[in-house]
Scaffold this active site. Structure first.
Site, PDB file in Angstrom:
ATOM      1  N   PHE A 168      -7.502  -0.066 -15.183  1.00  0.00           N
ATOM      2  CA  PHE A 168      -8.623   0.539 -15.899  1.00  0.00           C
ATOM      3  C   PHE A 168      -9.870  -0.301 -15.641  1.00  0.00           C
ATOM      4  CE2 PHE A 168     -11.432   1.352 -19.493  1.00  0.00           C
ATOM      5  CZ  PHE A 168     -11.433   2.733 -19.507  1.00  0.00           C
ATOM      6  N   ASN A 219      -2.528   7.614 -35.784  1.00  0.00           N
ATOM      7  CA  ASN A 219      -1.205   8.240 -35.794  1.00  0.00           C
ATOM      8  C   ASN A 219      -0.274   7.365 -36.642  1.00  0.00           C
ATOM      9  OD1 ASN A 219      -0.240   6.104 -34.138  1.00  0.00           O
ATOM     10  ND2 ASN A 219      -0.760   7.235 -32.280  1.00  0.00           N
ATOM     11  N   SER A 274       0.860  -1.175   0.000  1.00  0.00           N
ATOM     12  CA  SER A 274       0.000   0.000   0.000  1.00  0.00           C
ATOM     13  C   SER A 274       0.900   1.231   0.000  1.00  0.00           C
ATOM     14  CB  SER A 274      -0.905  -0.001   1.233  1.00  0.00           C
ATOM     15  OG  SER A 274      -1.678   1.175   1.283  1.00  0.00           O
ATOM     16  N   GLY A 323       2.567  17.690 -37.497  1.00  0.00           N
ATOM     17  CA  GLY A 323       1.227  18.023 -37.966  1.00  0.00           C
ATOM     18  C   GLY A 323       0.423  16.828 -38.415  1.00  0.00           C
ATOM     19  N   ASP A 366      -7.215  13.590 -29.554  1.00  0.00           N
ATOM     20  CA  ASP A 366      -8.658  13.826 -29.441  1.00  0.00           C
ATOM     21  C   ASP A 366      -8.989  15.260 -29.835  1.00  0.00           C
ATOM     22  OD1 ASP A 366      -8.862  11.250 -28.445  1.00  0.00           O
ATOM     23  OD2 ASP A 366      -8.859  11.890 -26.345  1.00  0.00           O
TER      24      ASP A 366
END
Length: 324
Positions: free
Chosen positions: A116, A195, A36, A228, A257
């Site tokens: 997750f 990408n 922990s 870019g 995003d």
């Protein structure tokens, strides 16, 4: 132009441990680890690719329709999105599950331990796009963003069967998808976003060449990081757009995003692909200068000043007429 954005809705719970994880592990006891960590701070941020893209579009005034699944704890997040121009009426709310959540602890050496929790995201597969389209009097484009894999497949098939143009955007889910799934998700897309690394992975997993994939989609939009973006179309010269100058580099999370939000907003305005890409790159630059995916502020005067410096007066004049 009415655009729906499907994708994950999540919150990030980020903690910092002032020590080193490595100092806490006992080499001959790794099979029974029970640790922990007392952390110094907790930073809770709004996230999820669907919500991030929709937030950016809302900032640009294009009123996107967010399509995804969230938990019964979504009220505060919903209010935030509603306040920033996002239509959240088509978000499915689970009666039993929490909104998806990423919990991560980072140590002094920038090592991370994270988990997750998909939570309500798994219910996105139960959303029917026809219901969404009927509510808003039709959809002109649906972005299929990273989400529950079953939801991504269902939404893609429904777009094809109903003749709704769609954009394929696998992002984080591409690592777990096999070639057959990727082929299904991109075939017939009007736009394919990725990408450079994901571009290679798509080609490797599908076994299709760049030319074969381009023949199956209308436009292939590849982000190039600091260089870019490039837009490829069959039989036409690529469109290459550079990035505006950064004032600082605070956090790259959510930059992709933001580009999509700007690009899709440009499509909604009806400007050229080059102009849409320029708007995307400008919005992405604002995000990389800010910690958090939805913590940036779009100040119209500042946005237009920097946009003009990067892309010229003619481009700025065209965008200015649309930017609220």
């Amino acid at each position: 132009m009415r655009i729906a954005v499907t994708g994950s809705i999540a919150t990030d719970h980020l903690m910092t441990f002032p020590g080193r994880f490595a100092d806490q592990f006992v080499a001959d006891q790794l099979h029974t680890v029970s640790l922990s960590f007392l952390v110094d701070n907790l930073d809770v941020r709004r996230g999820g690719v669907g919500a991030n893209i929709a937030f950016g579009m809302g900032q640009l005034g294009t009123n996107p329709v967010l399509v995804g699944a969230a938990g019964f704890d979504f009220d505060e997040y919903r209010a935030w999105l509603d306040r920033h121009g996002v239509d959240t009426a088509s978000v499915r709310i689970s009666e039993t599950l929490h909104t998806a959540r990423f919990v991560c602890t980072t140590d002094a050496d920038h090592n991370q331990i994270g988990s997750f929790y998909t939570g309500a995201m798994s219910e996105a597969r139960q959303i029917e796009l026809k219901t969404v389209a009927d509510r808003v009097d039709g959809l002109d484009l649906v972005l299929i963003g990273a989400d529950d894999p079953e939801a991504m497949l269902r939404h893609t098939e429904e777009c094809r069967s109903r003749g709704i143009p769609f954009a394929a955007d696998f992002s984080q889910q591409i690592a777990r998808m096999n070639g057959d799934e990727i082929r299904i998700l991109l075939d017939g897309a009007t736009y394919l976003f990725s990408n450079e690394y994901e571009k290679g992975l798509i080609e490797s997993k599908t076994g299709w060449s760049d030319e074969q994939i381009l023949a199956k989609v209308g436009h292939r939009v590849t982000t190039l990081g600091a260089q870019g973006v490039r837009i490829d179309r069959v039989g036409e010269e690529p469109i290459v757009v550079g990035c505006p100058e950064e004032e600082r580099k605070a956090d790259p999370t959510g930059v992709g995003d933001a580009f999509r939000a700007g690009f899709l907003s440009g499509l909604a305005w009806g400007v050229s692909l080059e102009r849409a890409a320029q708007v995307g790159c400008m919005l992405a630059t604002l995000v990389i200068e800010t910690v958090g995916t939805q913590e940036y502020r779009l100040r119209r005067a500042n946005f237009m000043e920097r946009f003009t410096k990067a892309y010229g007066d003619e481009a700025a004049e065209e965008v200015r007429t649309h930017l609220k």
